[in-house]
Design a protein around this motif. Structure first.
Motif, PDB file in Angstrom:
ATOM      1  N   HIS A  94     -39.224  -9.001 -41.631  1.00 52.61           N
ATOM      2  CA  HIS A  94     -38.563  -7.852 -41.010  1.00 52.61           C
ATOM      3  C   HIS A  94     -37.449  -8.271 -40.059  1.00 52.61           C
ATOM      4  O   HIS A  94     -36.771  -7.427 -39.487  1.00 52.61           O
ATOM      5  CB  HIS A  94     -39.594  -6.993 -40.267  1.00 52.61           C
ATOM      6  CG  HIS A  94     -40.642  -6.424 -41.172  1.00 52.61           C
ATOM      7  ND1 HIS A  94     -40.381  -5.404 -42.058  1.00 52.61           N
ATOM      8  CD2 HIS A  94     -41.947  -6.767 -41.335  1.00 52.61           C
ATOM      9  CE1 HIS A  94     -41.501  -5.100 -42.728  1.00 52.61           C
ATOM     10  NE2 HIS A  94     -42.452  -5.917 -42.311  1.00 52.61           N
ATOM     11  N   GLU A  95     -37.276  -9.570 -39.894  1.00 50.95           N
ATOM     12  CA  GLU A  95     -36.230 -10.063 -39.006  1.00 50.95           C
ATOM     13  C   GLU A  95     -34.864  -9.919 -39.661  1.00 50.95           C
ATOM     14  O   GLU A  95     -34.708 -10.110 -40.868  1.00 50.95           O
ATOM     15  CB  GLU A  95     -36.496 -11.529 -38.685  1.00 50.95           C
ATOM     16  CG  GLU A  95     -35.549 -12.141 -37.673  1.00 50.95           C
ATOM     17  CD  GLU A  95     -35.886 -13.590 -37.389  1.00 50.95           C
ATOM     18  OE1 GLU A  95     -35.006 -14.318 -36.910  1.00 50.95           O
ATOM     19  OE2 GLU A  95     -37.039 -13.971 -37.665  1.00 50.95           O
ATOM     20  N   ARG A  96     -33.882  -9.586 -38.874  1.00 54.11           N
ATOM     21  CA  ARG A  96     -32.533  -9.418 -39.393  1.00 54.11           C
ATOM     22  C   ARG A  96     -31.963 -10.744 -39.906  1.00 54.11           C
ATOM     23  O   ARG A  96     -32.231 -11.797 -39.331  1.00 54.11           O
ATOM     24  CB  ARG A  96     -31.612  -8.850 -38.316  1.00 54.11           C
ATOM     25  CG  ARG A  96     -31.936  -7.417 -37.936  1.00 54.11           C
ATOM     26  CD  ARG A  96     -31.630  -6.475 -39.072  1.00 54.11           C
ATOM     27  NE  ARG A  96     -31.981  -5.112 -38.742  1.00 54.11           N
ATOM     28  CZ  ARG A  96     -31.845  -4.097 -39.583  1.00 54.11           C
ATOM     29  NH1 ARG A  96     -31.366  -4.286 -40.786  1.00 54.11           N
ATOM     30  NH2 ARG A  96     -32.188  -2.883 -39.211  1.00 54.11           N
ATOM     31  N   VAL A  97     -31.234 -10.682 -41.001  1.00 55.92           N
ATOM     32  CA  VAL A  97     -30.623 -11.874 -41.600  1.00 55.92           C
ATOM     33  C   VAL A  97     -29.171 -11.941 -41.154  1.00 55.92           C
ATOM     34  O   VAL A  97     -28.340 -11.129 -41.591  1.00 55.92           O
ATOM     35  CB  VAL A  97     -30.702 -11.809 -43.138  1.00 55.92           C
ATOM     36  CG1 VAL A  97     -30.142 -13.089 -43.747  1.00 55.92           C
ATOM     37  CG2 VAL A  97     -32.140 -11.585 -43.588  1.00 55.92           C
ATOM     38  N   PRO A  98     -28.815 -12.903 -40.281  1.00 58.04           N
ATOM     39  CA  PRO A  98     -27.454 -12.948 -39.737  1.00 58.04           C
ATOM     40  C   PRO A  98     -26.372 -13.049 -40.802  1.00 58.04           C
ATOM     41  O   PRO A  98     -25.286 -12.505 -40.637  1.00 58.04           O
ATOM     42  CB  PRO A  98     -27.479 -14.198 -38.846  1.00 58.04           C
ATOM     43  CG  PRO A  98     -28.916 -14.371 -38.476  1.00 58.04           C
ATOM     44  CD  PRO A  98     -29.685 -13.929 -39.674  1.00 58.04           C
ATOM     45  N   GLU A  99     -26.676 -13.727 -41.926  1.00 56.49           N
ATOM     46  CA  GLU A  99     -25.662 -13.895 -42.969  1.00 56.49           C
ATOM     47  C   GLU A  99     -25.194 -12.572 -43.545  1.00 56.49           C
ATOM     48  O   GLU A  99     -24.039 -12.445 -43.965  1.00 56.49           O
ATOM     49  CB  GLU A  99     -26.206 -14.785 -44.103  1.00 56.49           C
ATOM     50  CG  GLU A  99     -26.405 -16.237 -43.731  1.00 56.49           C
ATOM     51  CD  GLU A  99     -27.778 -16.514 -43.134  1.00 56.49           C
ATOM     52  OE1 GLU A  99     -28.136 -17.685 -43.015  1.00 56.49           O
ATOM     53  OE2 GLU A  99     -28.470 -15.538 -42.775  1.00 56.49           O
ATOM     54  N   ILE A 100     -26.089 -11.586 -43.584  1.00 60.64           N
ATOM     55  CA  ILE A 100     -25.705 -10.277 -44.118  1.00 60.64           C
ATOM     56  C   ILE A 100     -24.646  -9.642 -43.223  1.00 60.64           C
ATOM     57  O   ILE A 100     -23.654  -9.080 -43.698  1.00 60.64           O
ATOM     58  CB  ILE A 100     -26.934  -9.352 -44.249  1.00 60.64           C
ATOM     59  CG1 ILE A 100     -27.912  -9.914 -45.289  1.00 60.64           C
ATOM     60  CG2 ILE A 100     -26.508  -7.938 -44.634  1.00 60.64           C
ATOM     61  CD1 ILE A 100     -29.178  -9.110 -45.425  1.00 60.64           C
ATOM     62  N   GLY A 101     -24.855  -9.731 -41.920  1.00 56.29           N
ATOM     63  CA  GLY A 101     -23.874  -9.177 -40.986  1.00 56.29           C
ATOM     64  C   GLY A 101     -22.532  -9.863 -41.105  1.00 56.29           C
ATOM     65  O   GLY A 101     -21.481  -9.208 -41.095  1.00 56.29           O
ATOM     66  N   TYR A 149     -17.569  -5.123 -35.381  1.00 55.73           N
ATOM     67  CA  TYR A 149     -18.374  -5.657 -34.272  1.00 55.73           C
ATOM     68  C   TYR A 149     -19.838  -5.216 -34.407  1.00 55.73           C
ATOM     69  O   TYR A 149     -20.754  -6.018 -34.210  1.00 55.73           O
ATOM     70  CB  TYR A 149     -17.809  -5.197 -32.934  1.00 55.73           C
ATOM     71  CG  TYR A 149     -18.518  -5.820 -31.762  1.00 55.73           C
ATOM     72  CD1 TYR A 149     -18.089  -7.038 -31.239  1.00 55.73           C
ATOM     73  CD2 TYR A 149     -19.641  -5.220 -31.193  1.00 55.73           C
ATOM     74  CE1 TYR A 149     -18.744  -7.637 -30.175  1.00 55.73           C
ATOM     75  CE2 TYR A 149     -20.314  -5.810 -30.134  1.00 55.73           C
ATOM     76  CZ  TYR A 149     -19.856  -7.010 -29.631  1.00 55.73           C
ATOM     77  OH  TYR A 149     -20.532  -7.596 -28.593  1.00 55.73           O
ATOM     78  N   THR A 150     -20.049  -3.950 -34.759  1.00 61.75           N
ATOM     79  CA  THR A 150     -21.410  -3.422 -34.865  1.00 61.75           C
ATOM     80  C   THR A 150     -22.184  -4.122 -35.970  1.00 61.75           C
ATOM     81  O   THR A 150     -23.345  -4.506 -35.790  1.00 61.75           O
ATOM     82  CB  THR A 150     -21.375  -1.904 -35.134  1.00 61.75           C
ATOM     83  OG1 THR A 150     -20.682  -1.257 -34.063  1.00 61.75           O
ATOM     84  CG2 THR A 150     -22.785  -1.342 -35.230  1.00 61.75           C
ATOM     85  N   LEU A 151     -21.574  -4.295 -37.142  1.00 61.68           N
ATOM     86  CA  LEU A 151     -22.249  -4.940 -38.261  1.00 61.68           C
ATOM     87  C   LEU A 151     -22.636  -6.376 -37.930  1.00 61.68           C
ATOM     88  O   LEU A 151     -23.745  -6.818 -38.224  1.00 61.68           O
ATOM     89  CB  LEU A 151     -21.342  -4.927 -39.493  1.00 61.68           C
ATOM     90  CG  LEU A 151     -21.229  -3.604 -40.257  1.00 61.68           C
ATOM     91  CD1 LEU A 151     -20.097  -3.684 -41.270  1.00 61.68           C
ATOM     92  CD2 LEU A 151     -22.540  -3.277 -40.948  1.00 61.68           C
ATOM     93  N   THR A 152     -21.717  -7.116 -37.320  1.00 67.10           N
ATOM     94  CA  THR A 152     -21.990  -8.521 -37.017  1.00 67.10           C
ATOM     95  C   THR A 152     -23.118  -8.656 -36.004  1.00 67.10           C
ATOM     96  O   THR A 152     -24.047  -9.458 -36.183  1.00 67.10           O
ATOM     97  CB  THR A 152     -20.727  -9.210 -36.462  1.00 67.10           C
ATOM     98  OG1 THR A 152     -19.629  -8.980 -37.338  1.00 67.10           O
ATOM     99  CG2 THR A 152     -20.951 -10.707 -36.348  1.00 67.10           C
ATOM    100  N   SER A 153     -23.084  -7.869 -34.955  1.00 64.76           N
ATOM    101  CA  SER A 153     -24.095  -7.980 -33.900  1.00 64.76           C
ATOM    102  C   SER A 153     -25.427  -7.363 -34.320  1.00 64.76           C
ATOM    103  O   SER A 153     -26.488  -7.816 -33.873  1.00 64.76           O
ATOM    104  CB  SER A 153     -23.589  -7.323 -32.614  1.00 64.76           C
ATOM    105  OG  SER A 153     -23.252  -5.965 -32.831  1.00 64.76           O
ATOM    106  N   LEU A 154     -25.403  -6.353 -35.187  1.00 64.51           N
ATOM    107  CA  LEU A 154     -26.629  -5.675 -35.608  1.00 64.51           C
ATOM    108  C   LEU A 154     -27.600  -6.645 -36.271  1.00 64.51           C
ATOM    109  O   LEU A 154     -28.813  -6.529 -36.105  1.00 64.51           O
ATOM    110  CB  LEU A 154     -26.285  -4.536 -36.575  1.00 64.51           C
ATOM    111  CG  LEU A 154     -27.463  -3.832 -37.265  1.00 64.51           C
ATOM    112  CD1 LEU A 154     -28.326  -3.118 -36.234  1.00 64.51           C
ATOM    113  CD2 LEU A 154     -26.954  -2.840 -38.303  1.00 64.51           C
ATOM    114  N   TYR A 155     -27.085  -7.607 -37.003  1.00 69.51           N
ATOM    115  CA  TYR A 155     -27.935  -8.531 -37.746  1.00 69.51           C
ATOM    116  C   TYR A 155     -28.281  -9.795 -36.958  1.00 69.51           C
ATOM    117  O   TYR A 155     -28.674 -10.805 -37.538  1.00 69.51           O
ATOM    118  CB  TYR A 155     -27.268  -8.889 -39.076  1.00 69.51           C
ATOM    119  CG  TYR A 155     -27.353  -7.761 -40.079  1.00 69.51           C
ATOM    120  CD1 TYR A 155     -28.431  -7.654 -40.941  1.00 69.51           C
ATOM    121  CD2 TYR A 155     -26.376  -6.778 -40.127  1.00 69.51           C
ATOM    122  CE1 TYR A 155     -28.536  -6.605 -41.830  1.00 69.51           C
ATOM    123  CE2 TYR A 155     -26.459  -5.729 -41.017  1.00 69.51           C
ATOM    124  CZ  TYR A 155     -27.547  -5.648 -41.868  1.00 69.51           C
ATOM    125  OH  TYR A 155     -27.644  -4.596 -42.755  1.00 69.51           O
TER     126      TYR A 155
END
Length: 242
Positions: A94-101, A149-155
């Motif tokens: 359930h952890e966010r995947v930074p690469e997706i952002g 900015y939102t997409l990058t930080s969200l993940y």
């Protein structure tokens, strides 16, 4: 002239990113607004433009629509592959995947680059066409900066990475406009790219950002922000078309 106008897009993109990072205490409202902006950009701006530019059909279906579906599915598959790889390394599923952002933000940079190319091409056609495209590009680049900015930080990416992607997105229209001094991008290729990119954005908005926005705060204010985001893009598209 096109490069000078693109500087306005540069500043507007930075303004959108600045707003996104300043309202972190209202994260659900930020995500709700970002989701609405992305839905509006896809449905009211990117997809109509892609259908018009790509033109031809493939087995009875417009090429832009096929690529739109392909972009949606590609984003879906990529997310699950990255999540599976993360799980194989013992991370929480359930952890966010930074690469997706980062991938989504890179797609936004690519879109902004195409905006700059479209801007330069429009000024090659004539001043009137150039001004019309400039209004559309500058107006919706606020939403682009906000979403990047939102997409990058969200993940779960660090703030410096989010800022780096924001500055790359801001510079992209200037680079794109300057590149038209050297070559011209085929209109059909641009239309196909916009169709694919629209599918990626729709997946991120519908499957990631909006569910996240309403998960902990399913209130009326979040919904209103989503509606306001879509309505803002409708207003921009309408004013640009006049």
């Amino acid at each position: 002239m096109a490069v000078f106008v693109a500087l306005g897009a540069f500043l507007m993109t930075l303004a959108g990113g600045w707003v996104a990072q300043r309202v972190t205490d209202r994260r659900h409202l930020v995500l709700g607004l970002a989701g609405g902006l992305m839905l509006g950009v896809v449905g009211l701006d990117l997809l109509p433009e892609a259908l018009e530019a790509a033109g031809r059909e493939v087995f009875g279906v417009p090429a832009a629509l096929l690529l739109f579906v392909g972009g949606f599915l590609a984003a879906h598959v990529a997310e699950h592959l990255l999540a599976a790889r993360q799980a194989a390394h013992g991370a929480d599923q359930h952890e966010r995947v930074p690469e997706i952002g980062l991938t989504a933000a890179a797609a936004m940079v690519g879109h902004s680059l195409m905006d700059g190319i479209a801007l330069g091409a429009a000024f090659q056609v004539g001043g009137g066409m150039g001004i019309a495209v400039a209004v559309a590009v500058i107006a919706h680049d606020f939403a682009d900066g906000f979403n990047t900015y939102t997409l990058t930080s969200l993940y779960g990416n660090a703030r410096r990475k989010a800022l780096a992607m924001l500055f790359a997105d801001a510079a992209a229209p200037v680079v794109g406009a300057a590149s038209t001094l050297l070559f011209t991008l085929p209109v059909q290729l641009l239309g196909c790219y916009l169709g694919f990119f629209g599918g990626v954005l729709l997946y991120l908005a519908a499957a990631e950002i909006l569910p996240e926005a309403h998960h902990d705060h399913p209130g009326r204010s979040t919904l209103l922000c989503t509606l306001a985001g879509a309505g803002f893009i409708w207003l921009v598209v309408g004013l640009a078309g006049e």
